[in-house]
Scaffold this motif. Sequence first.
Motif, short mmCIF file in Angstrom:
data_model
loop_
_atom_site.label_atom_id
_atom_site.label_comp_id
_atom_site.label_asym_id
_atom_site.label_seq_id
_atom_site.Cartn_x
_atom_site.Cartn_y
_atom_site.Cartn_z
N THR A 213 0.83 -1.20 0.00
CA THR A 213 0.00 0.00 0.00
C THR A 213 0.86 1.25 0.00
O THR A 213 1.89 1.31 0.66
N ASN A 214 0.44 2.23 -0.78
CA ASN A 214 1.05 3.56 -0.73
C ASN A 214 -0.05 4.61 -0.55
O ASN A 214 0.06 5.74 -1.02
N ILE A 215 -1.13 4.22 0.14
CA ILE A 215 -2.26 5.12 0.35
C ILE A 215 -1.80 6.39 1.09
O ILE A 215 -1.01 6.33 2.02
N PHE A 216 -2.30 7.52 0.64
CA PHE A 216 -1.97 8.82 1.24
C PHE A 216 -3.29 9.44 1.69
O PHE A 216 -4.14 9.79 0.88
N ILE A 217 -3.44 9.55 3.00
CA ILE A 217 -4.69 10.06 3.59
C ILE A 217 -4.46 11.49 4.09
O ILE A 217 -3.57 11.72 4.91
N TYR A 218 -5.23 12.42 3.56
CA TYR A 218 -5.14 13.81 3.99
C TYR A 218 -6.53 14.43 3.95
O TYR A 218 -7.48 13.79 3.46
N PRO A 219 -6.72 15.64 4.52
CA PRO A 219 -8.07 16.20 4.63
C PRO A 219 -8.85 16.18 3.32
O PRO A 219 -8.33 16.49 2.25
N GLY A 220 -10.11 15.75 3.46
CA GLY A 220 -10.98 15.54 2.31
C GLY A 220 -11.23 14.06 2.08
O GLY A 220 -12.19 13.68 1.42
N TYR A 221 -10.37 13.22 2.68
CA TYR A 221 -10.54 11.77 2.55
C TYR A 221 -11.76 11.30 3.36
O TYR A 221 -11.98 11.76 4.48
N LYS A 222 -12.54 10.40 2.80
CA LYS A 222 -13.70 9.83 3.47
C LYS A 222 -13.36 8.44 4.01
O LYS A 222 -13.09 7.52 3.22
N PHE A 223 -13.34 8.30 5.32
CA PHE A 223 -12.95 7.03 5.94
C PHE A 223 -14.03 5.97 5.72
O PHE A 223 -15.22 6.23 5.89
N LYS A 224 -13.57 4.76 5.37
CA LYS A 224 -14.48 3.64 5.10
C LYS A 224 -14.60 2.69 6.29
O LYS A 224 -15.64 2.08 6.51
N ILE A 225 -13.52 2.56 7.06
CA ILE A 225 -13.47 1.56 8.14
C ILE A 225 -13.21 2.20 9.50
O ILE A 225 -13.88 1.89 10.49
N VAL A 226 -12.25 3.09 9.58
CA VAL A 226 -11.77 3.61 10.87
C VAL A 226 -12.72 4.67 11.43
O VAL A 226 -13.05 5.64 10.75
N ASP A 227 -13.14 4.45 12.68
CA ASP A 227 -14.01 5.40 13.38
C ASP A 227 -13.26 6.25 14.38
O ASP A 227 -13.66 7.37 14.69
N ALA A 228 -12.17 5.72 14.95
CA ALA A 228 -11.38 6.43 15.95
C ALA A 228 -9.94 5.95 15.85
O ALA A 228 -9.66 4.90 15.28
N LEU A 229 -9.03 6.73 16.46
CA LEU A 229 -7.60 6.46 16.27
C LEU A 229 -6.82 6.75 17.55
O LEU A 229 -6.99 7.79 18.17
N ILE A 230 -5.97 5.78 17.93
CA ILE A 230 -4.98 5.99 18.98
C ILE A 230 -3.65 6.21 18.29
O ILE A 230 -3.24 5.39 17.46
N THR A 231 -2.98 7.31 18.60
CA THR A 231 -1.76 7.64 17.88
C THR A 231 -0.83 8.45 18.76
O THR A 231 -1.20 8.87 19.85
N ASN A 232 0.41 8.65 18.31
CA ASN A 232 1.34 9.53 19.00
C ASN A 232 1.29 10.92 18.37
O ASN A 232 0.52 11.16 17.44
N PHE A 233 2.13 11.83 18.85
CA PHE A 233 2.23 13.16 18.26
C PHE A 233 3.33 13.14 17.20
O PHE A 233 4.44 12.68 17.46
N HIS A 234 3.00 13.63 16.00
CA HIS A 234 3.86 13.44 14.83
C HIS A 234 4.63 14.70 14.44
O HIS A 234 4.33 15.81 14.89
N LEU A 235 5.60 14.50 13.55
CA LEU A 235 6.46 15.59 13.10
C LEU A 235 5.67 16.67 12.37
O LEU A 235 4.72 16.37 11.64
N PRO A 236 6.09 17.94 12.54
CA PRO A 236 5.45 19.03 11.78
C PRO A 236 5.55 18.77 10.27
O PRO A 236 6.54 18.22 9.78
N GLN A 237 4.48 19.12 9.56
CA GLN A 237 4.41 19.01 8.10
C GLN A 237 4.56 17.58 7.58
O GLN A 237 4.88 17.36 6.42
N SER A 238 4.32 16.60 8.44
CA SER A 238 4.47 15.20 8.01
C SER A 238 3.15 14.64 7.48
O SER A 238 2.07 15.15 7.76
N THR A 239 3.25 13.56 6.70
CA THR A 239 2.05 12.90 6.18
C THR A 239 1.19 12.36 7.30
O THR A 239 -0.02 12.20 7.14
N LEU A 240 1.79 12.10 8.46
CA LEU A 240 1.03 11.55 9.58
C LEU A 240 0.16 12.62 10.24
O LEU A 240 -0.97 12.34 10.66
N VAL A 241 0.66 13.85 10.32
CA VAL A 241 -0.18 14.95 10.80
C VAL A 241 -1.34 15.17 9.83
O VAL A 241 -2.47 15.46 10.23
N MET A 242 -1.08 14.98 8.54
CA MET A 242 -2.14 15.13 7.53
C MET A 242 -3.21 14.05 7.69
O MET A 242 -4.40 14.32 7.59
#
Length: 341
Positions: free
Chosen positions: A277-306
């Motif tokens: 997978t090379n899926i890139f999820i950023y604002p505007g994406y409509k989630f199909k499966i995930v309802d909630a997320l446990i995560t850490n705090f990510h780097l500024p301007q990173s794909t993970l913050v997106m």
Amino acid sequence: MKVKDFDYYLPEELIAQHPLENRDEARLMVLNKNTGELEHKIFKDIVEYLQHGDCLVLNDTRVLPARLIGEKEDTHGKMEFLLLKRIDKDTWETLVKPGKRAKIGTRFSFGNGELKAEVIGLGEEGSRIVKFEYVGIFEQVLDKLGQMPLPPYIKEKLEDKEQYQTVYSKEQGSAAAPTAGLHFTEELLEKIKNKGVKLAFLTLHVGLGTFRPVKAEEIEEHTMHSEFYKITEDTARIINDTKEAGKRVIAVGTTSCRTLETIGDDKSRVREQSGWTNIFIYPGYKFKIVDALITNFHLPQSTLVMLVSALSDREKVIKSYNVAVEEKYRFFSFGDAMFIK
């Protein structure tokens, strides 16, 4: 959408350099993805926010001790190898430093000759294709000679390799840990199960591309790295049953999230499968499966913050990160956690 829109100020002293002695005593910020309301808790309090019938999806990948220090056979010059991706049994795509010494045909030795390597080709972005020679089982040789490939922002040495593994890690193959899962202990997982929350495991082997900065100015111009994933029939069944019952599927980490959104279909169902997978999820994406997320705090301007911003929205997420800085949360791989509900 501009990459700089996902920037925030982070003092260097807030980058966690070592894991906590007790994994589940990290701090936990709880963000209501709809209202933006914030709560400040301890990670073990996550049980309070989970409901009977919910499903936690965890990534059971195990980090390879993929950093090898060796020498060039002819000159004995010191070399560093970082295993990126297995091509076949003994052949790997590898980062070699210094790269200019790693021409095709060059041979290297590690651990007094217990492991040897020859460069047989060139890979992407300056990597090398390397064939290893050894006696016995490669994973056992690597476990003896290799070091954990900690992220570049962690400067301190890790005393115990298991501190960079989740307690449920099983499938070897990652170049980095799925760090949201580092907060769970076996006792905490037992409490969660006793509350009637289902646990489902999938595998996504994290690549070092997860640490590469976004160089494009516009988000849409960025290309994600590919990572291998695998989901079993049992896990697919648990997730499908949860969705059908109207309960929440909660991804533990962005790796679990990306895998679920890769395999989810238009009817919010998943099936047993494996692939890249090379899926890139950023604002505007409509989630199909995930309802909630446990995560850490990510780097500024990173794909993970997106990605996190796609589940809530950019303004709420950046505001919560600014609050985390003010409250002196610990950031990145060994840092504190966030629950977006």
